[in-house]
Design a protein around this motif. Structure first.
Motif, mmCIF file in Angstrom:
data_model
loop_
_atom_site.group_PDB
_atom_site.id
_atom_site.type_symbol
_atom_site.label_atom_id
_atom_site.label_comp_id
_atom_site.label_asym_id
_atom_site.label_seq_id
_atom_site.Cartn_x
_atom_site.Cartn_y
_atom_site.Cartn_z
ATOM 1 N N ALA A 1 5.253 59.091 105.363
ATOM 2 C CA ALA A 1 5.204 58.144 104.250
ATOM 3 C C ALA A 1 4.176 57.045 104.497
ATOM 4 O O ALA A 1 3.485 56.610 103.563
ATOM 5 C CB ALA A 1 6.583 57.528 104.043
ATOM 6 N N SER A 2 4.047 56.603 105.741
ATOM 7 C CA SER A 2 3.071 55.549 106.040
ATOM 8 C C SER A 2 1.650 56.066 105.902
ATOM 9 O O SER A 2 0.752 55.322 105.493
ATOM 10 C CB SER A 2 3.324 54.968 107.437
ATOM 11 N N ILE A 3 1.430 57.330 106.220
ATOM 12 C CA ILE A 3 0.110 57.931 106.009
ATOM 13 C C ILE A 3 -0.183 58.037 104.519
ATOM 14 O O ILE A 3 -1.265 57.668 104.043
ATOM 15 C CB ILE A 3 0.038 59.305 106.689
ATOM 16 N N ALA A 4 0.789 58.519 103.759
ATOM 17 C CA ALA A 4 0.590 58.663 102.302
ATOM 18 C C ALA A 4 0.366 57.309 101.631
ATOM 19 O O ALA A 4 -0.340 57.224 100.618
ATOM 20 C CB ALA A 4 1.789 59.372 101.688
ATOM 21 N N ALA A 5 0.921 56.250 102.216
ATOM 22 C CA ALA A 5 0.798 54.928 101.611
ATOM 23 C C ALA A 5 -0.638 54.418 101.575
ATOM 24 O O ALA A 5 -0.983 53.564 100.754
ATOM 25 C CB ALA A 5 1.684 53.924 102.356
ATOM 26 N N VAL A 6 -1.489 54.942 102.454
ATOM 27 C CA VAL A 6 -2.872 54.458 102.490
ATOM 28 C C VAL A 6 -3.660 54.925 101.267
ATOM 29 O O VAL A 6 -4.666 54.314 100.901
ATOM 30 C CB VAL A 6 -3.567 54.905 103.799
ATOM 31 N N VAL A 7 -3.217 55.984 100.633
ATOM 32 C CA VAL A 7 -3.971 56.556 99.513
ATOM 33 C C VAL A 7 -4.159 55.531 98.399
ATOM 34 O O VAL A 7 -5.223 55.457 97.768
ATOM 35 C CB VAL A 7 -3.279 57.830 98.997
ATOM 36 N N GLY A 8 -3.157 54.710 98.165
ATOM 37 C CA GLY A 8 -3.254 53.709 97.116
ATOM 38 C C GLY A 8 -4.298 52.641 97.366
ATOM 39 O O GLY A 8 -4.682 51.910 96.448
ATOM 40 N N HIS A 9 -4.794 52.552 98.596
ATOM 41 C CA HIS A 9 -5.828 51.566 98.939
ATOM 42 C C HIS A 9 -7.239 52.151 98.900
ATOM 43 O O HIS A 9 -8.204 51.444 99.187
ATOM 44 C CB HIS A 9 -5.569 51.002 100.337
ATOM 45 N N LEU A 10 -7.351 53.433 98.558
ATOM 46 C CA LEU A 10 -8.650 54.101 98.600
ATOM 47 C C LEU A 10 -9.286 54.134 97.209
ATOM 48 O O LEU A 10 -8.582 54.156 96.195
ATOM 49 C CB LEU A 10 -8.479 55.528 99.121
ATOM 50 N N PRO A 11 -10.618 54.174 97.150
ATOM 51 C CA PRO A 11 -11.287 54.273 95.849
ATOM 52 C C PRO A 11 -10.893 55.529 95.087
ATOM 53 O O PRO A 11 -10.834 55.529 93.852
ATOM 54 C CB PRO A 11 -12.779 54.295 96.215
ATOM 55 N N GLU A 12 -10.627 56.596 95.824
ATOM 56 C CA GLU A 12 -10.244 57.876 95.218
ATOM 57 C C GLU A 12 -9.356 58.619 96.200
ATOM 58 O O GLU A 12 -9.582 58.581 97.412
ATOM 59 C CB GLU A 12 -11.490 58.711 94.911
ATOM 60 N N ALA A 13 -8.338 59.281 95.705
ATOM 61 C CA ALA A 13 -7.447 60.038 96.579
ATOM 62 C C ALA A 13 -8.199 61.212 97.207
ATOM 63 O O ALA A 13 -8.918 61.942 96.506
ATOM 64 C CB ALA A 13 -6.251 60.559 95.794
ATOM 65 N N PRO A 14 -8.069 61.418 98.524
ATOM 66 C CA PRO A 14 -8.730 62.565 99.156
ATOM 67 C C PRO A 14 -8.256 63.879 98.561
ATOM 68 O O PRO A 14 -7.075 64.051 98.261
ATOM 69 C CB PRO A 14 -8.304 62.437 100.629
ATOM 70 N N LYS A 15 -9.206 64.785 98.406
ATOM 71 C CA LYS A 15 -8.881 66.114 97.884
ATOM 72 C C LYS A 15 -8.618 67.107 99.009
ATOM 73 O O LYS A 15 -8.066 68.191 98.772
ATOM 74 C CB LYS A 15 -10.026 66.623 96.997
#
Length: 371
Positions: free
Chosen positions: A278-292
């Motif tokens: 969950a802590s890894i997934a939480a970083v996605v919201g801070h990125l310009p675009e979600a990694p594909k």
């Protein structure tokens, strides 16, 4: 150039040594690697040294068990290099440089302090090979986080892959860190939160073995999602990259909120594994675009329960490093060989988007063997 990279991570399970051929900008070859596990005595010494490091106020302080631990790990790193050379029928003269990370015992970038024990000069004298060590200090002194250091290596590797971008390269050691890469942009990177450290410590206390083998215990347990959500309320997870952590940063905070004392081993392992995912997934919201695309390396890559939890929370497939031709176990060791060559050439190791450094910075200290 031909380099050997060395890594003893925050999981404190042993030393990885890996051969790499590189010019510091591209990777010609990811060579052979080996791991020398730490025995119980060495692991106990390192744990004691890490406890003693809490009182350190200067990078050169070595109170308590730190001095003994520094000598011990330097000797063991030398033995790891010789074992790798012997396995490949190579000699010290065949190697241009050794990248020596050392063992992190304290990481407090907010106080401009990061301490990696390890005697670079002693290792160079022992091996008769130039050694680049102390790779984090220059970045921290300039106001950066000093971590993660490997994004520029990930960038060099990902250039050779045909994957949907952005690509996230995730290393799950004691602390987890991620590099997010897209063509034409500087890498974005940060520590994401606790990797294996909390789970390993929990399993060591419950079972005597400092890991959950392939996530078997977690697979049989029930996740306390409410408790995970409580931990994710920590301000660290709301902060954008770049950011970094000490191995023990969340120990007390998690203990207060997960209440694992009364939980079964299986439920505790499941909840801690879910916290990492969950802590890894939480970083996605801070990125310009979600990694594909996601590629995972480090000890956590061997935990199939963690990989499954990650894929579920990220909503995209998670590849193991071997699926793209890398080594999950040796990737960070390869990285420090690469970084040693970059340091020799004065090339940048860290960037504003990876550590918060004010500008692209080189780093590392070169130790030449003495006559």
């Amino acid at each position: 150039m031909r380099a050997i990279g060395l890594m003893s991570g925050t999981s404190m399970d042993g030393i990885d040594a890996a051969l790499i051929e590189t010019d510091g900008e591209t990777v010609a070859w990811l060579g052979s690697a080996l791991t020398i596990p730490y025995g119980a005595e060495t692991r106990a010494l390192l744990e004691g040294a890490m406890a003693d490091a809490r009182g350190v106020n200067a990078r050169t302080d070595r109170p308590g068990r730190l001095a003994e631990a520094e000598r011990r790990i330097t000797t063991l790193h030398g033995a790891a290099v010789r074992a790798l050379l012997d396995s490949l029928r190579l000699t010290p003269a065949d190697i241009d440089v050794v990248g020596f990370h050392g063992q992190t015992v304290l990481h407090r970038p907010d106080a401009a302090l990061t301490v990696q024990i390890g005697l670079g000069q002693a290792l160079a004298d022992d091996l008769r090979i130039p050694v680049v060590a102390d790779l984090r200090a220059a970045d921290v002194a300039a106001g950066g986080q000093g971590a993660p250091l490997v994004p520029v290596f990930h960038q060099a590797l990902v250039r050779g892959l045909d994957l949907p971008q952005p690509v996230a390269v995730l290393n799950i050691g004691g602390v987890a860190n991620v590099t997010v890469l897209e063509a034409g942009a500087d890498p974005i990177a940060c520590d994401t939160g606790p990797g294996n450290a909390l789970l390993d410590d929990f399993m060591a206390e419950r079972t005597g073995r400092p890991y959950d083998d392939d996530g078997a215990s977690a697979a049989r347990g029930q996740v306390d999602e409410a408790a995970v959500a409580e931990v994710l309320a920590h301000p660290f997870f709301a902060a954008p990259p770049p950011k970094s952590l000490d191995r023990n940063e969340f120990r007390a905070f998690v203990a207060e909120r997960l209440h694992l004392t009364g939980a079964s081993t299986e439920d505790g392992a499941a909840t801690l594994t879910a916290l990492t995912a969950a802590s890894i997934a939480a970083v996605v919201g801070h990125l310009p675009e979600a990694p594909k695309s996601w590629i995972v390396a480090g000890g956590g890559a061997r935990n199939s329960t963690l990989r499954a939890m990650l894929a579920e929370r990220l909503g995209v497939p998670v590849l193991v490093a071997e699926q793209v031709g890398w080594s999950a176990d040796a990737l960070e060791a390869h990285a420090f060989g690469f970084l040693a060559v970059r340091s020799l050439k004065g090339l940048a190791l860290t960037y504003p988007t990876t550590t918060g450094a004010p500008e692209p910075l080189t780093g590392g200290v070169l130790f030449q063997p003495r006559p």
